[in-house]
Motif scaffolding. Structure first.
Motif, mmCIF file in Angstrom:
data_model
loop_
_atom_site.group_PDB
_atom_site.id
_atom_site.type_symbol
_atom_site.label_atom_id
_atom_site.label_comp_id
_atom_site.label_asym_id
_atom_site.label_seq_id
_atom_site.Cartn_x
_atom_site.Cartn_y
_atom_site.Cartn_z
ATOM 1 N N MET B 171 -82.477 37.308 -54.719
ATOM 2 C CA MET B 171 -80.834 37.100 -54.328
ATOM 3 C C MET B 171 -80.296 36.900 -55.399
ATOM 4 S SD MET B 171 -79.487 37.720 -51.519
ATOM 5 C CE MET B 171 -78.170 36.983 -51.140
ATOM 6 N N THR B 190 -72.058 42.197 -50.569
ATOM 7 C CA THR B 190 -72.938 41.115 -51.101
ATOM 8 C C THR B 190 -72.672 40.178 -49.946
ATOM 9 O OG1 THR B 190 -72.250 41.192 -53.463
ATOM 10 C CG2 THR B 190 -73.146 39.175 -52.870
ATOM 11 N N ALA B 194 -75.828 38.402 -47.797
ATOM 12 C CA ALA B 194 -75.793 37.101 -47.678
ATOM 13 C C ALA B 194 -75.882 36.459 -46.334
ATOM 14 C CB ALA B 194 -74.914 36.378 -48.594
ATOM 15 N N GLN B 197 -79.166 37.434 -44.680
ATOM 16 C CA GLN B 197 -80.318 36.663 -45.395
ATOM 17 C C GLN B 197 -80.534 35.411 -44.463
ATOM 18 O OE1 GLN B 197 -79.575 34.689 -48.670
ATOM 19 N NE2 GLN B 197 -81.422 34.339 -49.510
ATOM 20 N N GLY B 261 -74.059 32.288 -49.402
ATOM 21 C CA GLY B 261 -73.905 32.779 -50.820
ATOM 22 C C GLY B 261 -74.697 31.853 -51.802
ATOM 23 N N THR B 262 -74.349 31.509 -52.809
ATOM 24 C CA THR B 262 -75.122 31.044 -53.773
ATOM 25 C C THR B 262 -75.594 29.583 -53.564
ATOM 26 O OG1 THR B 262 -73.171 29.942 -55.131
ATOM 27 C CG2 THR B 262 -74.009 32.451 -55.632
#
Lengths: 288, 375
Positions: B171, B190, B194, B197, B261-262
C-alpha cells in the motif's frame, strides 16, 4: 386568489450612455439562484444591462428568460456576447454558459466592483442559504462559511414571514422598526418552528410589526454567529436580496459594531456581476 | 485491475461468505483498526472490518444515543439488519466510546460464538503503554487459542506479521505513485483499494496489489485526473461518493490521514525476539487516532510532513458529526496547515453526505486555490 405578499418586484435596466457596439468585449453573468435569477451584461467591464426575476421550476428556462429580459431593447442578441459565465444553484443549467463558477467566488468578485477594493467581508444572504465570505483586495475568496442544514436566516424565510403577516416584502424592513422597544427574537433555528412561534405571538395579541421585528432580530443573530465564526474584517458588505432589507442590515450593523458600505449598484446582482467580470477575464484570456 | 478491488468493496459480504465456504475458516468482525490483525491471521481467521452502508437510519434509535457519531450508528445498523450474519466472532480494540457502544450493543443483540474487548490503551505516549498492550495482546492470544482449540505458535504469529507487513508495504508503494504530477490512480479508486484491504484476505489483496503495481510500473494509468492536489483528513471516511464528487470538480485526492487509508497501513511491525511485544509496539507507535493523540499532538507533524511529501495544495478536514476527539483536534490541525500555506475546508459528515451542499463548498474551495489569472 389571495395576495402573495412575498412576491418582490422583478425588474430590468439598461445603460443610456453606453453603446455596446463600441465595446471590444461583451461578457455576461447569469446567476440562477434558488429564489431569484439575474443576468448582467458588461461591455468592457462596464455595467451595460441587467435583469432580476424569480426563478421558476425550470432552471434553463429561468436563465434564458433572465438573459432575454436583460437584452430587451438593447439591439443585442446572444450571438453578440463573447463569454457567458453561469453561477448560482442552477449554474450547471445555464444552457448557453461557456463556464460555471460558484456564487461564492462571484459574489466576492462582484462586491469588489460594487463597493470598492477595500471590501474584506461579504455576507451573501440568498434565497435558501447564507454565505459569509472573506476576500482580498482583488476580490478573490480567502475563506468562506455557509449555513448548514437549515434555511433560517435566508430570503425564503423572510418571504414566509411576509406572507404570514400580510406585509409586502419591500416594507418589512421599515415596519420592523415601528415598535416601542426591540422584542426578544423568535426561534432562530428553523423557519417552520419560527413560523409556529410567530403564529402563537399573533394569537397573544402581538402587532405584526412587533412579530416581524422579532424575526428580523432572530435572523440577524443567526447570521452574526456565522460571521463571527469566520471573523469579520471591515469593510463589510451585504449582498443578495436581504441586503435591501433595512430591518436586517441595521440590526446586523448594530450587533457587529460597524456600518455596512453603501453602493449605487443593486445588491441583488452581485453574483451575476461577478460572473460577468470573470466572463470578461476569460474572454480576454481566450483571445490572447 | 482496479475493478477487482471495486468488486471486493461492493460485494464485501458475499466475498466473506465465499471465503468461509471455500476455506472452512472463521470470520471475525472488528470495529477499530487498533485490532491486531496479525494474531487473527496467525489463527487462520479472516478479519473483516465493520463499516456502515451510508443509508438513512431506521433501526438504531432504540440501541444507541442519537448524539453518538453517525459512523458508530451506521455500523450497528449493519449488524441489526443482519448483513454480517456470517460472522463467527466480533471484537473491538478500545478507541472511542461511540464505537464501543456500537460494539456492546452488537454483542447484546447479535449472538456470535466469540466476542472480545481488547483494552487498547488511550495514553499511547505513556512508557507503560507498550508493556500494557503486550500483556493485553497475550491475553487475547490465549482467548483466541481457547476458542479455536489449538495453540498459536511463534511461527504462526510470525506468519501473521508477514502477511500484514507485506500488504501494508505494498500500500505504501501504491501511495508513492500518488506523488506523481499525474497520479495514475484516483482518490476514489484508492479508497476502493483501502476499503477492500480491510475486509479481503490480505494474501489475495496482496496478490492483486502486486499485479496493479506491476501495471503502474509499466506506465499504465487509471486516472485522467490531474486537478488540484488535495489531502483529506479527519474522522473515519469511507464515503466513495464524496471523493468521486471532489474529483469530478477538478480536485485530485493524493493523500489522506484516515483510519481507512494511511493510518491503517503507514507503519509496519518490526519483529524482535518477543513477537507479541513487537506487534504491540507497532500499534502504540502507528499514526494515532485523535482519541489517543495526547499529551502531544503527534499527528500535526505527521500530517504536515505528508502534505509536503505529496505536494498538497489544500486539505479537506472531515469530522463525523459528534466526533469529539476529532473536533477537539481540528482547530490545532487547521491552524498548523494554514501556517504552512495549505488552505483548509471543514466539512461535517453524517451517514448520508449532502452531495449538493458539499459540492458548492468544494468547488468554491478549489476556486480559492486556482485561477489567479482571472483577477
Amino acid at each position: 386568489m389571495a395576495k402573495e405578499f412575498w412576491r418582490w418586484k422583478e425588474y430590468n435596466w439598461k445603460s443610456e450612455t453606453i453603446d455596446w457596439k463600441d465595446g471590444n468585449t461583451v461578457s455576461c453573468g447569469i446567476d440562477v439562484g434558488s429564489v431569484s435569477s439575474q443576468a448582467v451584461i458588461l461591455v468592457d467591464g462596464e455595467l451595460y444591462a441587467y435583469s432580476s426575476m424569480r426563478t421558476g421550476s425550470d432552471s434553463p428556462m429561468s436563465a434564458t428568460n433572465a438573459m432575454n429580459w436583460a437584452l430587451e431593447d438593447t439591439g443585442m442578441t446572444q450571438d453578440n456576447v463573447h463569454y457567458v459565465v453561469g453561477t448560482g444553484y442552477g449554474r450547471v443549467n445555464v444552457p448557453f454558459a461557456n463556464k460555471t463558477i460558484t456564487e461564492i467566488a462571484c459574489h466576492a468578485r462582484g462586491a469588489n466592483l460594487m463597493y470598492g477594493n477595500t471590501v474584506r467581508t461579504i455576507l451573501d444572504m440568498g434565497g435558501q442559504d447564507c454565505k459569509a465570505i472573506r476576500c482580498d483586495e482583488k476580490g478573490k475568496v480567502t475563506n468562506f462559511l455557509m449555513n448548514d442544514k437549515c434555511a433560517a436566516g435566508t430570503g425564503r424565510g423572510m418571504e414566509v414571514f411576509a406572507d404570514l403577516l400580510s406585509i409586502p416584502i419591500e416594507d418589512v424592513g421599515e415596519l420592523s422598526f415601528q415598535v416601542d422597544e426591540e422584542p426578544p427574537p423568535v426561534s432562530s433555528t428553523c423557519v417552520v418552528f419560527a413560523k409556529t412561534e410567530a403564529t402563537g405571538l399573533l394569537r397573544e395579541g402581538w402587532p405584526k410589526n412587533k412579530v416581524i421585528a422579532a424575526y428580523c432580530s432572530a435572523m440577524s443573530h443567526r447570521v452574526v454567529t456565522l460571521l463571527q465564526r469566520i471573523g469579520v474584517e471591515s469593510d463589510f458588505v451585504i449582498t443578495g436580496g436581504i441586503g435591501k432589507n433595512v430591518g436586517i442590515v441595521r440590526r446586523l450593523s448594530q450587533e457587529l459594531g460597524f456600518e455596512t458600505l453603501k453602493t449605487n449598484y443593486d445588491s441583488q446582482i452581485a453574483g451575476a456581476l461577478g460572473a460577468a467580470l470573470f466572463g470578461r477575464a476569460l474572454a480576454e484570456k481566450a483571445r490572447n | 485491475m482496479i475493478d477487482k478491488f471495486v468488486q471486493w468493496e461492493k460485494n464485501r459480504h458475499q466475498y466473506a461468505k465465499d471465503w468461509k465456504a471455500r476455506t472452512g475458516g472463521k470470520v471475525m468482525g472488528y470495529f477499530c483498526t487498533y485490532v491486531p490483525e496479525e494474531i487473527l491471521y496467525a489463527a487462520d481467521i479472516l478479519p473483516v472490518r465493520i463499516l456502515g452502508s451510508h443509508e438513512p437510519h431506521d433501526v438504531t434509535e432504540a440501541h444507541i444515543f442519537g448524539m453518538y457519531c453517525p459512523f458508530s450508528r451506521d455500523c450497528l445498523a449493519q449488524g441489526l439488519k443482519g448483513r454480517y450474519d456470517y460472522l463467527d466472532g466480533i471484537m473491538i480494540a478500545q478507541s472511542c466510546l461511540h464505537i464501543r457502544q456500537a460494539y456492546t450493543s452488537w454483542t447484546k443483540h447479535i449472538p456470535v460464538d466469540f466476542e472480545y474487548y481488547l483494552p487498547m490503551p488511550n495514553n499511547v505516549q505513556s512508557p507503560h503503554a507498550t508493556p500494557y498492550l503486550t500483556e493485553e495482546i497475550t491475553q487475547f492470544r490465549k482467548a483466541l487459542e481457547k476458542w479455536i482449540g489449538r495453540e498459536l505458535t511463534d511461527e504462526n504469529i510470525q506468519n501473521g506479521i508477514d502477511i500484514m507487513n507485506e500488504n501494508r508495504a505494498l500500500m505504501h508503494e501504491l501511495y508513492t505513485y500518488k506523488k506523481n504530477d499525474n497520479p495514475p490512480v484516483s482518490g476514489a479508486d484508492t479508497m476502493e483499494i483501502a476499503i477492500s484491504q480491510q475486509m479481503v484476505d490480505k494474501r489475495e489483496h496482496t496478490q492483486a496489489l502486486k499485479e496493479l503495481l506491476a501495471e503502474l510500473s509499466g506506465g499504465k494509468s487509471y486516472s485522467k485526473n490531474s486537478g488540484t492536489r488535495l489531502m483529506v483528513l479527519g474522522s473515519e471516511n469511507d464515503d466513495i461518493a464524496f471523493i468521486k464528487m471532489v474529483e469530478s470538480v477538478n480536485g485530485t485526492v493524493v493523500a489522506d490521514d484516515h483510519c481507512i487509508g494511511t493510518r491503517y497501513f503507514w507503519n509496519n511491525v518490526k519483529p524482535n525476539e518477543n513477537l507479541v511485544e513487537s506487534i504491540a509496539t507497532r500499534y502504540i507507535e502507528r499514526p494515532a487516532c485523535p482519541s489517543k493523540d495526547w499529551i502531544d499532538r503527534t499527528r500535526i507533524p505527521h500530517i504536515l510532513s505528508m502534505a509536503k511529501e505529496f505536494d498538497v495544495k489544500g486539505a479537506i478536514v472531515i469530522q463525523q458529526k459528534f466526533c469529539d476527539p476529532h473536533e477537539l483536534d481540528i482547530p490545532a490541525i487547521t491552524k498548523a496547515l494554514q501556517a504552512n500555506d495549505i488552505k483548509t475546508l471543514f466539512l461535517e459528515f453524517d451517514v448520508t453526505v449532502p452531495i449538493g451542499q458539499f459540492k458548492i463548498r468544494v468547488e468554491a474551495f478549489l476556486e480559492m486555490l486556482q485561477e489567479d489569472d482571472l483577477f
